[in-house]
Design a protein around this motif. Sequence first.
Motif, PDB file in Angstrom:
ATOM      1  N   THR A   1       0.827  -1.215   0.000  1.00  0.00           N
ATOM      2  CA  THR A   1       0.000   0.000   0.000  1.00  0.00           C
ATOM      3  C   THR A   1       0.853   1.254   0.000  1.00  0.00           C
ATOM      4  N   GLY A   2       2.115   1.119   0.430  1.00  0.00           N
ATOM      5  CA  GLY A   2       3.008   2.268   0.438  1.00  0.00           C
ATOM      6  C   GLY A   2       3.762   2.485  -0.863  1.00  0.00           C
ATOM      7  N   LEU A   3       3.522   1.657  -1.863  1.00  0.00           N
ATOM      8  CA  LEU A   3       4.238   1.791  -3.127  1.00  0.00           C
ATOM      9  C   LEU A   3       3.825   3.033  -3.899  1.00  0.00           C
ATOM     10  N   GLY A   4       2.595   3.479  -3.664  1.00  0.00           N
ATOM     11  CA  GLY A   4       2.109   4.649  -4.399  1.00  0.00           C
ATOM     12  C   GLY A   4       1.820   4.363  -5.853  1.00  0.00           C
ATOM     13  N   SER A   5       1.607   3.092  -6.206  1.00  0.00           N
ATOM     14  CA  SER A   5       1.328   2.734  -7.587  1.00  0.00           C
ATOM     15  C   SER A   5      -0.094   3.128  -7.960  1.00  0.00           C
ATOM     16  N   ALA A   6      -0.244   3.701  -9.142  1.00  0.00           N
ATOM     17  CA  ALA A   6      -1.581   4.050  -9.635  1.00  0.00           C
ATOM     18  C   ALA A   6      -2.406   2.810  -9.938  1.00  0.00           C
ATOM     19  N   LEU A   7      -1.760   1.664 -10.073  1.00  0.00           N
ATOM     20  CA  LEU A   7      -2.483   0.428 -10.370  1.00  0.00           C
ATOM     21  C   LEU A   7      -3.085  -0.226  -9.139  1.00  0.00           C
ATOM     22  N   VAL A   8      -2.440  -0.070  -7.980  1.00  0.00           N
ATOM     23  CA  VAL A   8      -2.831  -0.808  -6.778  1.00  0.00           C
ATOM     24  C   VAL A   8      -3.992  -0.110  -6.070  1.00  0.00           C
ATOM     25  N   GLU A   9      -5.065  -0.880  -5.887  1.00  0.00           N
ATOM     26  CA  GLU A   9      -6.251  -0.357  -5.213  1.00  0.00           C
ATOM     27  C   GLU A   9      -6.232  -0.647  -3.725  1.00  0.00           C
ATOM     28  N   GLY A  10      -5.640  -1.788  -3.342  1.00  0.00           N
ATOM     29  CA  GLY A  10      -5.587  -2.159  -1.933  1.00  0.00           C
ATOM     30  C   GLY A  10      -5.298  -3.638  -1.777  1.00  0.00           C
ATOM     31  N   CYS A  11      -5.268  -4.094  -0.524  1.00  0.00           N
ATOM     32  CA  CYS A  11      -4.967  -5.498  -0.225  1.00  0.00           C
ATOM     33  C   CYS A  11      -6.126  -6.159   0.508  1.00  0.00           C
ATOM     34  N   ARG A  12      -6.314  -7.453   0.229  1.00  0.00           N
ATOM     35  CA  ARG A  12      -7.326  -8.257   0.918  1.00  0.00           C
ATOM     36  C   ARG A  12      -6.640  -9.492   1.501  1.00  0.00           C
ATOM     37  N   GLY A  13      -7.407 -10.253   2.270  1.00  0.00           N
ATOM     38  CA  GLY A  13      -6.898 -11.494   2.807  1.00  0.00           C
ATOM     39  C   GLY A  13      -6.347 -11.342   4.202  1.00  0.00           C
ATOM     40  N   ARG A  14      -5.583 -12.351   4.628  1.00  0.00           N
ATOM     41  CA  ARG A  14      -5.068 -12.386   5.992  1.00  0.00           C
ATOM     42  C   ARG A  14      -3.764 -13.159   6.025  1.00  0.00           C
ATOM     43  N   GLY A  15      -2.839 -12.735   6.890  1.00  0.00           N
ATOM     44  CA  GLY A  15      -1.564 -13.426   6.987  1.00  0.00           C
ATOM     45  C   GLY A  15      -0.851 -13.417   5.651  1.00  0.00           C
ATOM     46  N   LEU A  16      -0.359 -14.581   5.242  1.00  0.00           N
ATOM     47  CA  LEU A  16       0.346 -14.704   3.968  1.00  0.00           C
ATOM     48  C   LEU A  16      -0.548 -15.276   2.872  1.00  0.00           C
ATOM     49  N   LEU A  17      -1.826 -14.962   2.933  1.00  0.00           N
ATOM     50  CA  LEU A  17      -2.755 -15.151   1.826  1.00  0.00           C
ATOM     51  C   LEU A  17      -3.262 -13.756   1.472  1.00  0.00           C
ATOM     52  N   ILE A  18      -2.664 -13.155   0.473  1.00  0.00           N
ATOM     53  CA  ILE A  18      -2.883 -11.741   0.159  1.00  0.00           C
ATOM     54  C   ILE A  18      -3.387 -11.588  -1.268  1.00  0.00           C
ATOM     55  N   GLY A  19      -4.449 -10.829  -1.409  1.00  0.00           N
ATOM     56  CA  GLY A  19      -4.935 -10.439  -2.715  1.00  0.00           C
ATOM     57  C   GLY A  19      -4.685  -8.957  -2.920  1.00  0.00           C
ATOM     58  N   VAL A  20      -3.953  -8.622  -3.966  1.00  0.00           N
ATOM     59  CA  VAL A  20      -3.681  -7.226  -4.301  1.00  0.00           C
ATOM     60  C   VAL A  20      -4.686  -6.797  -5.368  1.00  0.00           C
ATOM     61  N   GLY A  21      -5.623  -5.929  -5.001  1.00  0.00           N
ATOM     62  CA  GLY A  21      -6.616  -5.456  -5.951  1.00  0.00           C
ATOM     63  C   GLY A  21      -6.031  -4.417  -6.887  1.00  0.00           C
ATOM     64  N   LEU A  22      -6.357  -4.528  -8.173  1.00  0.00           N
ATOM     65  CA  LEU A  22      -5.869  -3.598  -9.187  1.00  0.00           C
ATOM     66  C   LEU A  22      -7.015  -2.736  -9.711  1.00  0.00           C
ATOM     67  N   ARG A  23      -6.692  -1.512 -10.096  1.00  0.00           N
ATOM     68  CA  ARG A  23      -7.706  -0.585 -10.600  1.00  0.00           C
ATOM     69  C   ARG A  23      -8.066  -0.845 -12.063  1.00  0.00           C
ATOM     70  N   HIS A  24      -7.266  -1.647 -12.741  1.00  0.00           N
ATOM     71  CA  HIS A  24      -7.526  -1.991 -14.141  1.00  0.00           C
ATOM     72  C   HIS A  24      -7.409  -3.509 -14.296  1.00  0.00           C
ATOM     73  N   PRO A  25      -8.115  -4.097 -15.266  1.00  0.00           N
ATOM     74  CA  PRO A  25      -8.074  -5.555 -15.448  1.00  0.00           C
ATOM     75  C   PRO A  25      -6.802  -6.020 -16.160  1.00  0.00           C
ATOM     76  N   VAL A  26      -5.660  -5.797 -15.508  1.00  0.00           N
ATOM     77  CA  VAL A  26      -4.364  -6.082 -16.137  1.00  0.00           C
ATOM     78  C   VAL A  26      -3.538  -7.063 -15.312  1.00  0.00           C
ATOM     79  N   ALA A  27      -4.216  -7.892 -14.508  1.00  0.00           N
ATOM     80  CA  ALA A  27      -3.485  -8.787 -13.606  1.00  0.00           C
ATOM     81  C   ALA A  27      -2.586  -9.752 -14.373  1.00  0.00           C
TER      82      ALA A  27
END
Length: 404
Positions: A318-344
Amino acid sequence: MSWQDDAGRDLLRTFGDRMAMFVRGEGAYLWDADGRRYLDFLAGIAVNSLGHAHPVFVDAVATQAATLAHVSNYFATPPQLELAARLKRLAGTGESGRVYFGNSGAEANEAAFKLARLHGSTGEKERPRILALTDAFHGRTMGTLALTGKPYMQQPFLPMVPGVEFIDTTIDALEATMDDRVAALFVEPIKGEAGVIDLPEGYLRAAREITARHGALLIVDEIQTGAGRTGEWFAFQHAGITPDAITVAKGIGGGFPIGALITFGAASELFYPGTHGSTFGGNALGTAVSSAVLAEIEAEGLVGNAAERGRQLRTAITGLGSALVEGCRGRGLLIGVGLRHPVAKAVVAAAQEHGLIINAPNDSTIRLVPALNIGDVEIDEFVQLFTAALRTVEDALVLEEASA
């Protein structure tokens, strides 16, 4: 001919084109056939709990293979009984708990499906209904596919095994749908294949209360969330509840194929001889390796490490300041990084070019499931490589917009 040609000729096309040919692994790193090193933050899709070629894993495989590998389930072996007792303790089943061993998560969920059917056909009233959540994933066998709330996956194989109904992932929907004709509710604590989607706040606690009130089983699929990945041994423990059964696989074997159904209380009495079985399930080799992996996770405090490193990763992302990153989901070391565009998928490809292995469960989510023993060195390297991958895709988007 290349290895891609060999794969295209000899392997069924169930997985599409392979992305690389890996020949060696050590710790959090993989090496391809050309000798290039990659940081692995996929870990075999949450399987390699201790990373690659961990000495405990290697020693357990070699020692048990040289002692006793398989004798069938007509007989017991010390590793099988040791692992069953360990899983009961870690899950908190108490003395009434029991364990059934299979070879995969799908097999564990097949056993759970049959457990639900047994519950539905015994007792004073018949319970023909089984509930599962929309967009859930429980496997690809015909039984587990019937529990998987993804119509596009079911479509080629219709008709499905009957009796399963899908409901929205809300407490209101569960309350409205539940009645005394329901045998069981299947639920993932975090929907990994849907994009690492958290359940609504209080959902598991409400599900436990509602299922208990109506006499239905609560079956929790811990295949991706178990073995310490979320910062507890099993994700249901965050909610402080006791389910009727859980299914586990993936991380409990650390790379060795094994799955299990763990039952609590009265659900432990539903199976009887002849109602289920597996030739290879619970063999001495698999159970010895799994027990060694779980013992190492416990001894090294890796459940706590998963919680701590998960927080560290989320803060870094979340501290990267990327325009692509919307936020993080999940818990512990199961992490989903949400993107603002469908470019995963583009981010995954760029990451691989930069020497980082990650995964895209859908078009707008990056999934991170590294080994539970990662530390500062691996996280620092991940941040560097992930930043480079994001910038590559961001630059491509800018060029695409400029040329439009």
